[in-house]
Motif scaffolding. Structure first.
Motif, short mmCIF file in Angstrom:
data_model
loop_
_atom_site.label_atom_id
_atom_site.label_comp_id
_atom_site.label_asym_id
_atom_site.label_seq_id
_atom_site.Cartn_x
_atom_site.Cartn_y
_atom_site.Cartn_z
N PHE A 1 0.89 -1.17 0.00
CA PHE A 1 0.00 0.00 0.00
C PHE A 1 0.92 1.22 0.00
O PHE A 1 1.60 1.50 0.98
CB PHE A 1 -0.93 -0.01 1.21
N LEU A 2 0.95 1.88 -1.17
CA LEU A 2 1.88 2.99 -1.35
C LEU A 2 1.15 4.31 -1.10
O LEU A 2 0.09 4.55 -1.67
CB LEU A 2 2.42 2.93 -2.78
N THR A 3 1.73 5.15 -0.29
CA THR A 3 1.07 6.42 -0.01
C THR A 3 2.10 7.55 0.06
O THR A 3 3.30 7.31 -0.03
CB THR A 3 0.24 6.30 1.30
N ALA A 4 1.61 8.78 0.17
CA ALA A 4 2.46 9.96 0.34
C ALA A 4 1.51 11.09 0.74
O ALA A 4 0.29 10.97 0.57
CB ALA A 4 3.17 10.31 -0.97
N SER A 5 2.04 12.19 1.23
CA SER A 5 1.16 13.29 1.65
C SER A 5 0.41 13.84 0.43
O SER A 5 0.90 13.76 -0.71
CB SER A 5 1.98 14.41 2.30
N ALA A 6 -0.79 14.41 0.66
CA ALA A 6 -1.61 14.93 -0.44
C ALA A 6 -0.85 16.02 -1.20
O ALA A 6 -0.91 16.10 -2.43
CB ALA A 6 -2.93 15.48 0.10
N GLU A 7 -0.09 16.85 -0.47
CA GLU A 7 0.63 17.96 -1.12
C GLU A 7 1.69 17.42 -2.09
O GLU A 7 1.82 17.89 -3.22
CB GLU A 7 1.31 18.85 -0.06
N VAL A 8 2.42 16.43 -1.63
CA VAL A 8 3.47 15.86 -2.49
C VAL A 8 2.84 15.14 -3.68
O VAL A 8 3.31 15.24 -4.82
CB VAL A 8 4.38 14.90 -1.66
N ARG A 9 1.73 14.48 -3.46
CA ARG A 9 1.05 13.79 -4.56
C ARG A 9 0.52 14.77 -5.60
O ARG A 9 0.63 14.55 -6.80
CB ARG A 9 -0.08 12.90 -4.01
N SER B 1 5.91 7.13 0.52
CA SER B 1 6.95 7.58 -0.42
C SER B 1 7.15 9.10 -0.39
O SER B 1 7.82 9.64 -1.27
CB SER B 1 6.58 7.14 -1.85
N THR B 2 6.59 9.78 0.64
CA THR B 2 6.69 11.25 0.68
C THR B 2 8.15 11.69 0.51
O THR B 2 8.42 12.63 -0.25
CB THR B 2 6.12 11.79 2.01
N ALA B 3 9.05 11.04 1.21
CA ALA B 3 10.45 11.47 1.16
C ALA B 3 11.34 10.43 0.50
O ALA B 3 12.53 10.33 0.78
CB ALA B 3 10.93 11.77 2.58
N MET B 4 10.75 9.63 -0.38
CA MET B 4 11.57 8.60 -1.05
C MET B 4 11.52 8.77 -2.56
O MET B 4 10.49 9.15 -3.11
CB MET B 4 11.04 7.19 -0.71
N GLU B 5 12.61 8.46 -3.21
CA GLU B 5 12.65 8.46 -4.67
C GLU B 5 12.01 7.16 -5.16
O GLU B 5 12.12 6.13 -4.48
CB GLU B 5 14.10 8.50 -5.16
N PRO B 6 11.39 7.21 -6.36
CA PRO B 6 10.76 5.98 -6.89
C PRO B 6 11.72 4.79 -6.94
O PRO B 6 11.35 3.66 -6.65
CB PRO B 6 10.33 6.38 -8.30
N GLU B 7 13.00 5.08 -7.28
CA GLU B 7 13.97 3.97 -7.38
C GLU B 7 14.17 3.28 -6.02
O GLU B 7 14.25 2.06 -5.96
CB GLU B 7 15.30 4.52 -7.92
N GLU B 8 14.20 4.09 -4.96
CA GLU B 8 14.35 3.50 -3.61
C GLU B 8 13.16 2.64 -3.27
O GLU B 8 13.30 1.54 -2.71
CB GLU B 8 14.41 4.62 -2.55
N VAL B 9 11.97 3.14 -3.59
CA VAL B 9 10.75 2.39 -3.28
C VAL B 9 10.75 1.08 -4.07
O VAL B 9 10.46 0.00 -3.53
CB VAL B 9 9.48 3.21 -3.63
N ALA B 10 11.13 1.17 -5.36
CA ALA B 10 11.12 -0.02 -6.21
C ALA B 10 12.09 -1.07 -5.66
O ALA B 10 11.77 -2.26 -5.60
CB ALA B 10 11.50 0.35 -7.64
N ARG B 11 13.26 -0.62 -5.24
CA ARG B 11 14.26 -1.58 -4.74
C ARG B 11 13.81 -2.23 -3.43
O ARG B 11 14.06 -3.41 -3.18
CB ARG B 11 15.63 -0.92 -4.60
#
Ligand code: DC
Length: 227
Positions: A144-152, A202-212
């Motif tokens: 379940f991937l999430t992030a703050s509404a502002e960042v999204r 994922s608010t403070a994560m890069e997509p690559e970090e999340v993927a790994r």
């Protein structure tokens, strides 16, 4: 290694598509964007002038629609009754309409059946809102991937900017809130976290970090199942 079904759910702008695509590439899996199917039906409804409030007509439309997700030159392309609509389904109008038709149980029924057929053999990363909760409740790995509404909202806004769409950030944030509300409050398969899903913020994560991170979890899961 066992070929898993990996379900990635989360709200708009959480980074699901980028991450799911990358996870699929890293594992050599097939990537399936279930939202593209809702978008394709919404586009067809808009073109035909079908009312977005007419559940019966929308269900009939979904039943009579052929959606094909194909990979061409490494990119996923979406075909609606044989026509390439990859770009046409990404407009703000289609985004809003897709979230409206997604509340119709008959439309969901048709598309969920399609999604199950597409993923049943495993080796897939499927992203959406209800993949871990409804489409594949037995998926071996649920995120379940999430992030703050502002960042999204900012991510969505940047995507629109890159495509040359003039849309302001405040309006994008409002739309994110509107779509969140509709996705969460609908009675048919609302956006909920499956109890056994791993929550990744994922608010403070890069997509690559999340993927790994997801690939590590997948490898652990596959090794655990076979060993
Ligand atoms: O992920 P997306 O923004 O492309 O999805 C478009 C719409 O479809 C979104 O408002 C939510 C809906 N959707 C859904 O209800 N269930 C899914 N599995 C995927 C998308």
């Amino acid at each position: 290694m066992q070929k898993l079904i990996i379900a990635i759910d989360g709200p708009v702008g959480s980074g699901k598509s980028t991450v799911a695509r990358r996870v699929a590439a890293l594992l050599g899996y097939v990537y399936i964007d279930s939202g593209a199917m809702y978008r394709a039906v919404a586009l067809k409804a808009l073109r035909r002038g079908v009312s977005l409030d007419d559940a019966g007509a929308l269900t009939a439309l979904a039943q009579a629609t052929h959606i094909d997700l194909r990979v061409q030159d490494g990119a996923q392309r979406v075909f609606l009754d044989g026509e390439d609509v990859t770009a046409a389904i990404r407009t703000p109008e289609v985004s809003q309409s897709a979230s409206k038709i997604a509340v119709v149980p008959g439309v969901r029924h048709v598309l969920v059946a399609e999604q199950r057929r597409a993923g049943e053999r495993g080796g897939v990363v499927m992203e959406g809102r209800d993949i871990g909760s409804v489409v594949f409740p037995d998926a071996q790995l649920k995120i379940f991937l999430t992030a703050s509404a502002e960042v999204r909202a900012e991510r969505r806004w940047r995507e629109h900017q890159q495509k040359g769409d003039a849309i302001d950030l405040a309006r994008t944030l409002e739309e994110v809130h509107e779509r969140d509300r509709r996705d969460r409050e609908r009675s048919s398969s609302p956006l909920v976290r499956a109890p056994d899903a791993v929550v990744v913020d994922s608010t403070a994560m890069e997509p690559e970090e999340v993927a790994r991170l997801i690939v590590l979890l997948a490898k652990g899961q596959a090794a655990g199942k076979t060993g």
